[in-house]
Design an enzyme around this catalytic site. Structure first.
Site, PDB file in Angstrom:
ATOM      1  N   SER A 242       0.761  -1.110   0.254  1.00  0.00           N
ATOM      2  CA  SER A 242      -0.058  -0.119   0.105  1.00  0.00           C
ATOM      3  C   SER A 242       0.905   1.254   0.030  1.00  0.00           C
ATOM      4  O   SER A 242       0.612   2.047  -0.634  1.00  0.00           O
ATOM      5  CB  SER A 242      -0.995  -0.079   1.025  1.00  0.00           C
ATOM      6  OG  SER A 242      -0.338  -0.410   2.494  1.00  0.00           O
ATOM      7  N   HIS A 272      -2.491  -8.667   1.506  1.00  0.00           N
ATOM      8  CA  HIS A 272      -2.017  -7.490   2.311  1.00  0.00           C
ATOM      9  C   HIS A 272      -3.112  -7.399   3.288  1.00  0.00           C
ATOM     10  O   HIS A 272      -3.555  -8.023   4.087  1.00  0.00           O
ATOM     11  CB  HIS A 272      -1.658  -6.197   1.391  1.00  0.00           C
ATOM     12  CG  HIS A 272      -1.394  -5.310   1.848  1.00  0.00           C
ATOM     13  ND1 HIS A 272      -0.556  -5.296   3.181  1.00  0.00           N
ATOM     14  CD2 HIS A 272      -1.045  -4.035   1.358  1.00  0.00           C
ATOM     15  CE1 HIS A 272      -0.055  -3.930   3.379  1.00  0.00           C
ATOM     16  NE2 HIS A 272      -0.228  -3.203   2.304  1.00  0.00           N
ATOM     17  N   HIS A 319       4.854 -13.496   6.447  1.00  0.00           N
ATOM     18  CA  HIS A 319       5.311 -11.945   6.181  1.00  0.00           C
ATOM     19  C   HIS A 319       6.460 -11.814   5.115  1.00  0.00           C
ATOM     20  O   HIS A 319       7.287 -12.570   5.397  1.00  0.00           O
ATOM     21  CB  HIS A 319       5.564 -11.270   7.423  1.00  0.00           C
ATOM     22  CG  HIS A 319       5.475  -9.637   7.193  1.00  0.00           C
ATOM     23  ND1 HIS A 319       6.495  -8.911   6.712  1.00  0.00           N
ATOM     24  CD2 HIS A 319       4.324  -9.019   7.529  1.00  0.00           C
ATOM     25  CE1 HIS A 319       6.169  -7.671   6.472  1.00  0.00           C
ATOM     26  NE2 HIS A 319       4.705  -7.581   6.836  1.00  0.00           N
ATOM     27  N   ARG A 328       3.075  -5.821  16.299  1.00  0.00           N
ATOM     28  CA  ARG A 328       1.569  -5.556  16.215  1.00  0.00           C
ATOM     29  C   ARG A 328       0.659  -6.438  16.585  1.00  0.00           C
ATOM     30  O   ARG A 328      -0.502  -6.214  17.306  1.00  0.00           O
ATOM     31  CB  ARG A 328       1.464  -5.020  14.706  1.00  0.00           C
ATOM     32  CG  ARG A 328       2.221  -3.601  14.277  1.00  0.00           C
ATOM     33  CD  ARG A 328       1.874  -3.361  12.746  1.00  0.00           C
ATOM     34  NE  ARG A 328       2.450  -4.488  12.098  1.00  0.00           N
ATOM     35  CZ  ARG A 328       2.090  -4.560  10.586  1.00  0.00           C
ATOM     36  NH1 ARG A 328       1.740  -3.576  10.148  1.00  0.00           N
ATOM     37  NH2 ARG A 328       2.392  -5.786  10.068  1.00  0.00           N
ATOM     38  N   ASP A 374      -2.524  -8.838  11.194  1.00  0.00           N
ATOM     39  CA  ASP A 374      -4.010  -9.324  10.656  1.00  0.00           C
ATOM     40  C   ASP A 374      -4.526 -10.554  11.607  1.00  0.00           C
ATOM     41  O   ASP A 374      -5.949 -10.617  11.524  1.00  0.00           O
ATOM     42  CB  ASP A 374      -4.162  -9.467   9.409  1.00  0.00           C
ATOM     43  CG  ASP A 374      -3.900  -8.206   8.411  1.00  0.00           C
ATOM     44  OD1 ASP A 374      -4.260  -7.143   8.961  1.00  0.00           O
ATOM     45  OD2 ASP A 374      -2.773  -8.332   7.611  1.00  0.00           O
TER      46      ASP A 374
END
Ligand code: CMX
Length: 437
Positions: A242, A272, A319, A328, A374
């Protein structure tokens, strides 16, 4: 000129001069070589751009201007009585390179309130779309539609000097970030609550007001979650799809709206940002297939195997850069442990974490068997009543805009040129190899 903009101007001008001098002296020095695997393999690890707002380390994870997520949780200003950092503070850090004071953060909160006037045409454009249109498609269309009032495009058409590009981009950046929660909440309420919209609450900070306008939970925990969520998803250096797309689009001097919309198109892919939607869908399907929302580790392992046997990836794992559990993911886990330790779905996520990495390692090809950002977000959102999975990537996009646009101000100030890497044909590679013998 407001003090945030002036501070940015001072810093950017100094960096511009220093960079030009450094390039004059060292521009010819090599920092690496490109292998054929990298040419065919999505340019992994090839250094091709400058992105100052954050940097990703494969084992340590993301650092924003040198600060890790645990450090940010400690150092960034909070809302009164709150424990989570305010995304306004991270934006200041990314833009200026300094941890802001409470006062500097309050200034940004006030600016984003002042600038949050979404053009009426954007609502009209949204209202013309079927309510069933995927929220990411609506979001991208809405962001594109606002390009019509871009300060950059308007001033460019009037003959703006190159040295003023950053100024117009700063204006677009601040206006666009201010508007995003309103646009996103509008999409959410029209798609899932029959257009029963909730007015902004001017007493709230940017993230808490977004939580308020979404209207899924009155729990203060949901406002705290949004503050954390919109902070940790903001930036992941420049090479992710992105950010890189937005950078590429912006390098043509497309304005901030068109550039961000480009980035959001990348974010909307399942490898993504859309993975956050895919993860929770996958978890719910698993729970339904198993027939229990408290599956055992063995039952999860069987379901993982079934997914792999069907030729699919395990969403939320793996990843392109990271080689450790994503900080995260850990930040969200700590949040869930504190706020919702008994949450059914978060417990499924934690149980999955016990077995999935070993299964992926066993495949022998997955470079990173660990959970990414995610893997966790959906389970927490579901706890607060947000089970509209297709909206999840919009949340990611609202946050990612802050990183992409803070960097865009820098890219304009530094006068970065049109991005234009070189492609080669397969035949060129074979010729190259045969010439090498
Ligand atoms: N499940 C199953 N297989 C996986 C896998 C996973 N979670 N992650 C990687 N693999 C596979 C790849 O598909 C690839 O297989 P082939 O060689 O058969 O094509 C192989 O392992 C090697 O891939 P890799 O080098 O480890 O990973 P990449 O850098 O190519 O891809 C990513 C990274 C994220 C696209 C990949 O790990 C993936 O598809 N994960 C699931 C989707 C996901 O969670 N995406 C979100 C990432 C975070 C974000 O951007 O928001």
């Amino acid at each position: 000129m407001d003090h945030l903009k002036r501070k940015f101007q001072e810093k950017a001008l100094a960096q511009f001069k220093a960079t030009r001098a450094m390039l004059k002296e060292h521009g010819g020095e090599k920092v690496g070589e490109v292998s054929i695997s990298q040419i065919f393999g999505g340019a992994r690890g090839v250094k091709t751009m400058v992105w100052d707002t954050s940097q990703l380390d494969a084992t340590e994870g993301i650092r924003f201007r040198g600060y890790s997520i645990p450090q940010l949780k400690e150092l960034l200003p909070k809302a009164p009585g709150g424990k989570e950092p305010l995304p306004e503070g991270l934006f200041h850090l990314m833009l200026i390179g300094e941890i802001p004071t409470q006062e500097e953060v309050s200034f940004i909160t006030a600016e984003w309130k002042r600038r949050a006037d979404v053009p009426a045409t954007t609502f009209k454009v949204l209202d013309s779309l079927p309510k069933t249109t995927h929220p990411m498609i609506q979001f991208i269309i809405a962001v594109n539609s606002m390009s019509d009032g871009s300060v950059f495009s308007t001033r460019y058409a009037e003959g703006m000097r190159k040295s003023d590009y950053w100024d117009a981009t700063y204006e677009d950046t601040m206006n666009l970030i201010a508007r995003l929660p309103i646009v996103a909440a509008y999409i959410f309420r029209r798609s899932f609550f029959d257009g029963d919209h909730i007015a902004a609450d001017p007493s709230l900070d940017w993230a808490a007001n977004f939580a308020h306008m979404l209207g899924v939970s009155d729990d203060d925990g949901f406002k705290s979650l949004m503050r954390l969520y919109l902070t940790i998803h903001a930036d992941h250096e420049g090479g992710n799809a992105s950010a890189h797309t937005a950078h590429l689009v912006g390098s043509t001097l497309s304005d901030a709206y068109l550039s961000l919309a480009g980035g959001l198109n990348s974010l909307a892919g399942p490898l993504h940002g859309l993975a956050n939607q895919e993860v929770i869908k996958w978890i719910f399907e698993m729970v339904e297939t198993i027939g229990s929302d408290e599956p055992t580790a063995a039952q999860i392992a069987d379901y993982v195997q079934k997914t792999l046997d069907e030729g699919k990836v395990i969403p939320g794992y793996g990843h392109a850069v990271l080689r450790q559990p994503d900080p995260r993911f850990t930040a969200q886990r700590l949040f869930a442990e504190e706020y919702i330790p008994e949450g059914k779905m978060v417990n499924v996520v934690w149980k999955g974490f016990e077995v999935i990495p070993d299964i992926l390692k066993g495949l022998g090809k997955v470079k990173n068997p660990w959970p990414n950002v995610d893997a966790h977000s959906g389970a927490i959102l579901v706890h607060y009543g947000m089970d509209q999975f297709s909206f999840y990537t919009v949340l990611f996009g609202v946050s990612r805009a802050t990183g992409i646009l803070a960097q865009m101000c820098w890219s304009r100030a530094m006068g970065f040129p049109l991005e234009r890497p070189k492609s080669v044909t397969t035949e060129w590679v074979h010729d190259f190899l045969s010439k090498k013998g």
